[in-house]
Design an enzyme around this catalytic site. Structure first.
Site, PDB file in Angstrom:
ATOM      1  CB  SER A 126       4.406   3.351  -6.860  1.00 51.76           C
ATOM      2  OG  SER A 126       3.933   2.578  -7.934  1.00 51.76           O
ATOM      3  CE1 TYR A 150       5.516   8.166 -10.319  1.00 50.31           C
ATOM      4  CE2 TYR A 150       5.296   5.814 -10.729  1.00 50.31           C
ATOM      5  CZ  TYR A 150       4.946   6.942 -10.020  1.00 50.31           C
ATOM      6  OH  TYR A 150       4.032   6.859  -9.000  1.00 50.31           O
ATOM      7  CE  LYS A 154       6.018   7.897  -6.658  1.00 49.40           C
ATOM      8  NZ  LYS A 154       5.552   9.019  -5.842  1.00 49.40           N
TER       9      LYS A 154
END
Ligand code: NAD
Ligand code: WQD
Length: 339
Positions: A126, A150, A154
């Site tokens: 992302s 989050y 990643k």
């Protein structure tokens, strides 16, 4: 015989579109998904659109023995790994679940792949890994950082995959850093179906336009951007999916680990998105300006020239098509897949 691809999280928003494009490109597809944030109806509709079937296993990637059963039953030439949790705000409330579903799952998957001698993986990273970028457009060599659990999952997964590739040069890994995926397949049969109140801009706008929500809250109009609202690089989910097909096609030739931005290179503000949606849907989108959302950045858009050079990929859909396709999906399926 056609190549078989395992798609984790394939019942979800981006996974279902990618499954469709893989089938159209001549691949066989096996999906594993625990359906925690999706519905099997998405894959039924993919089958309806393509006239082809998708093998589905309701498996949680944290369960290594169930995953191994899937690898026993099929020989995969590659894996596209979408499965995981993705809500930024929620990740600060339940960080352990994010580390469990995202990182632990990925470790299980990589171990299982190693065990079954399948060493090609495309991973959903992302643009969040760029944190608050010093400038735009963003190239892949910009410094990375995370401001929430989050984003950290990643970043960690990218690092884990790089370590794995160093440990054994048989691995071929592609890390795809998505900017802001929106839109839906032209059929209007599959699209984004968020549970509860949408966190992201586009599903929120489309739920206002369809009458499910009263008004959009615009998070701040005092950013250093032309109209003061946040600017992002919105990319059509079908363009994004097409990049995954191209990634699978180029993965062996690229070798080792490659990292690509997937965006259009254009930035649009929240107010521009509202206007484009009103034009595309011919519905009013009521909004009010409220305070900034913690953690948001002013602007973010991609330099995606590396993906063009190495994968032969470029985004082809413009803003108006993105909003019209979103609207076709939303207006045909006001309750998403649950009707
Ligand atoms: P999604 O929630 O629609 O799809 C993810 C799928 O993974 C869901 O179907 C869910 O049921 C499944 N899943 C979750 N945990 C699982 C587990 N432990 N085992 C098996 N299945 C599990 O999300 P999406 O928008 O399609 O995103 C796909 C991927 O792309 C995610 O990894 C996400 O972090 C990443 N990504 C998304 C965006 C975005 O804005 N949509 C942007 C950048 C990156
Ligand atoms: C876009 C713009 C908001 C909702 C997030 C994740 C990122 C990636 C994509 C997964 C911003 C504004 C939004 C609303 C608003 N996901 N907005 N009112 O924040 O760019 O990125 O999704 O990897 O990691 O952080 O996307 O769609 O939430 O917001 O004004 O109700 O719309 O402030 O400027 P974001 P978004």
């Amino acid at each position: 015989m056609s190549e078989k691809i395992l798609v984790t999280g394939g019942a979800g928003y981006i996974g279902s579109h990618t499954t469709l494009l893989l089938l159209e490109a001549g691949y066989e597809v096996v999906v594993v998904d625990n359906l925690s944030n999706s519905s099997l109806e998405s894959l039924r509709r993919v089958e309806q659109i393509t006239g082809q079937s998708v093998a589905f296993y309701k498996v949680d990637l944290r369960d290594q023995s169930q995953l191994a059963n899937v690898f026993e039953a099929h020989e995969f030439s590659g894996v596209i790994h979408f499965a995981g949790l993705k809500a930024v705000g929620e990740s600060s409330e339940i960080p352990l679940d994010y580390y469990d579903h995202n990182i632990y799952s990925t470790i299980n998957l990589l171990k299982t792949m190693q065990q079954f001698n399948c060493q090609r993986i495309v991973f959903s990273s992302s643009a969040t890994v760029y944190g608050d970028p010093a400038s735009v457009p963003i190239t892949e060599d910009f410094p990375t950082s995370a401001t929430n659990p989050y984003g950290r999952t990643k970043l960690f997964i990218e690092e884990i995959m790089r370590d794995v590739a160093v440990s054994d040069e048989g691995w071929n890994i592609i890390l795809l850093r998505y900017f802001n995926p929106i839109g839906a397949h032209k059929s209007g049969l599959i699209g984004e179906d968020p549970q509860g109140i949408p966190n992201n801009l586009m599903p929120f706008i489309s739920q206002v336009a369809v009458g499910k929500r009263n008004k959009l809250s615009i998070f701040g109009d005092d950013y250093a951007t032309p109209d003061g609202t946040g600017v992002r690089d919105y990319i059509h989910v079908v363009d994004l999916s097409d990049a995954h097909v191209k990634a699978i096609q180029h993965i062996e030739q690229l070798g080792g680990v490659s990292t690509f931005n997937l965006g259009t290179g254009n930035g649009y503000s929240v107010l521009e998105m509202v206007k484009a949606f009103e034009k595309g849907s011919e519905k009013p989108v009521a909004y009010e300006i409220v305070g900034r959302r913690p953690g948001d950045i002013a602007e973010c858009w991609a330099d995606a020239s590396l993906a063009r050079e190495k994968l032969g990929w470029k985004a082809s859909f413009g803003l108006q098509e993105m909003v019209e396709d979103t609207w076709r999906w939303q207006s045909n399926n006001p309750e998403g897949y649950s009707e």
